[in-house]
Design a protein around this motif. Structure first.
Motif, PDB file in Angstrom:
ATOM      1  N   PHE A 144       0.812  -1.215   0.000  1.00 18.95           N
ATOM      2  CA  PHE A 144       0.000   0.000   0.000  1.00 18.95           C
ATOM      3  C   PHE A 144       0.845   1.264   0.000  1.00 18.95           C
ATOM      4  N   LEU A 145       2.171   1.113   0.054  1.00 17.49           N
ATOM      5  CA  LEU A 145       3.054   2.274  -0.031  1.00 17.49           C
ATOM      6  C   LEU A 145       3.725   2.376  -1.401  1.00 17.49           C
ATOM      7  N   GLU A 146       3.169   1.683  -2.382  1.00 12.54           N
ATOM      8  CA  GLU A 146       3.648   1.790  -3.757  1.00 12.54           C
ATOM      9  C   GLU A 146       2.439   1.955  -4.682  1.00 12.54           C
ATOM     10  N   GLU A 260      -2.734   9.414  -1.302  1.00 13.33           N
ATOM     11  CA  GLU A 260      -3.068   9.733  -2.689  1.00 13.33           C
ATOM     12  C   GLU A 260      -1.928   9.309  -3.616  1.00 13.33           C
ATOM     13  N   GLY A 261      -2.302   8.656  -4.716  1.00 16.16           N
ATOM     14  CA  GLY A 261      -1.327   8.220  -5.694  1.00 16.16           C
ATOM     15  C   GLY A 261      -0.741   6.856  -5.425  1.00 16.16           C
TER      16      GLY A 261
END
Length: 403
Positions: A144-146, A260-261
């Motif tokens: 979830f951090l990419e 976001e993103g």
């Protein structure tokens, strides 16, 4: 500057007495109001909040609903999906093995997991130590951090909260197939490192991670309901996600936007009922608020019956130096949780040296050793109840410190 707790009286605000004070009506009223406000404003569905000072529980309250659709009230013995609160238990289990000489902080991971050998982006070898895993400085990350098309997603790495039908061994194989994000020890990134640490605990102990947690923590502390299997499904809180005008009940699975993103967090509440789900050391446990408080209090008081005081102090020492803990201004990172370095930069009344972390299903906890204070605040609402995720943990903190 931190303000003294308002349930202290006389000279107890500056000189901590061995005898804990009685609960203050003002303290109870402030925390009650903070919980009630969050429920009335439909930011959380329910909560269990516990405050211990100098070994005495001076506040305990269950408010709201454990299951809104079935109108089941929240109770003090309600069970919760712990998400990243699991990291606390697995980190302490690893420290118990260190105290027994069965693990070593600065030994390479390959001593216990010989096949776990992720390389640097240029293909060169890297040495990851046990300390790197504890401190999230190993060069690993989370899906979830990419972005959605990031390398973890491409090879099918599980973040430990979905219902992936793979083993822990297979998840670590996939994780090791992706290049590290940085040279171990040079940066900080929240990561799957505690899942790797959980596999090492299992290997060093000589049994599965659930069995190891039972033997190393649960039985010594008398934790009847904390583990990787739901002991009583009727007591498990329903899971809710932030929404307007009120939190929505989570789907199975669900996708929760985080940053976001970047990819959403994939959370599947039904994982808690799946005995075949791999034991995620970073996110897979079930437990009660009061049992988490029992572990925190054991550590705050020096570690017995689990650890010698020297190892507890090592856990609570900032291990990351000047390396920035992304998203947490004023905080560093110890062995398994964040450690407060600069209260002004963090915007908190907690004392320097305070330990803090939480979980994505809506939990927060902190230990202010200078004030002999331990706090657990579990909700059933993601991400509002999570440290760093919503307003609720900060509101509880302000209520406790009186401002």
């Amino acid at each position: 500057m931190s303000r003294p707790l308002q349930f202290l009286s006389g000279d107890e605000g500056t000189a901590m007495h061995a005898r804990a004070p009685a609960p203050s009506p003002d303290l109870s009223a402030r925390i009650d109001a903070a919980i009630a406000r969050a429920i009335d404003e439909k930011r959380i569905v329910g909560a269990v909040v516990l405050v211990a000072r100098d070994g005495e529980t001076v506040y305990r309250r269950a408010m709201g609903l454990a299951d809104r659709e079935l109108n089941v009230p929240m109770r003090e013995d309600t069970l919760f999906r712990l998400a990243s609160v699991s990291k606390l238990f697995v980190s302490v289990a690893a420290m118990v093995l260190i105290s027994q000489g069965r693990l070593s902080l600065d030994a390479p991971v390959t001593t216990w997991l010989p096949e776990f050998r992720p390389t640097l982006p240029d293909g060169s070898a890297a040495t990851i130590t046990i300390r790197h895993l504890f401190t999230h400085t190993a060069g690993l990350g989370y899906g979830f951090l990419e972005p959605e098309d990031g390398p973890y997603h491409r090879v099918g790495v599980s973040d430990g909260m979905d219902r992936a039908e793979i083993s822990l061994h297979e998840n670590l194989r996939r994780l090791a197939s992706v290049p590290l994000l940085f040279t171990p020890g040079t940066a900080w990134l929240y990561s799957l490192s505690i899942d790797v640490l959980g596999a090492i605990v299992s290997a060093a102990f000589g049994g599965s991670l659930p069995v190891a947690i039972g033997a190393l923590l649960a039985r010594p502390l008398g934790l009847a309901d904390t583990g990787f299997v739901v002991p009583d499904p009727a007591r498990l809180a329903a899971a809710y996600a932030d929404d307007s005008p009120a939190p929505r009940r989570m789907s199975e699975p669900d996708r929760i936007p985080m940053l976001e993103g970047l990819a959403d967090i994939v959370m599947d509440p039904s994982r808690a009922f799946d005995p075949e789900a791999f034991p995620s050391g970073g996110a897979g446990m079930i437990g009660r608020a009061d049992e988490t408080l029992r572990l925190l209090e054991a550590l705050r008081k020096g570690g017995e019956p689990l650890l010698p005081t020297a190892l507890v102090c090592e856990m609570g020492r900032v291990q990351t130096g000047e390396v920035a803990v992304a998203g947490w201004p004023g905080w560093g990172y110890g062995l398994g949780f964040s450690v407060l370095k600069d209260a002004a930069a963090a915007g908190t009344s907690e004392s320097p040296g305070t330990w803090r972390w939480g979980g994505a299903y809506g939990h927060s906890w902190f230990v202010d050793r200078a004030r002999k204070l331990s706090v657990v605040a579990f909700t059933n609402t993601a991400l509002e109840g999570m440290s760093g995720g919503g307003r609720f943990p900060q509101e509880i903190c302000r209520a406790i410190y009186g401002g």
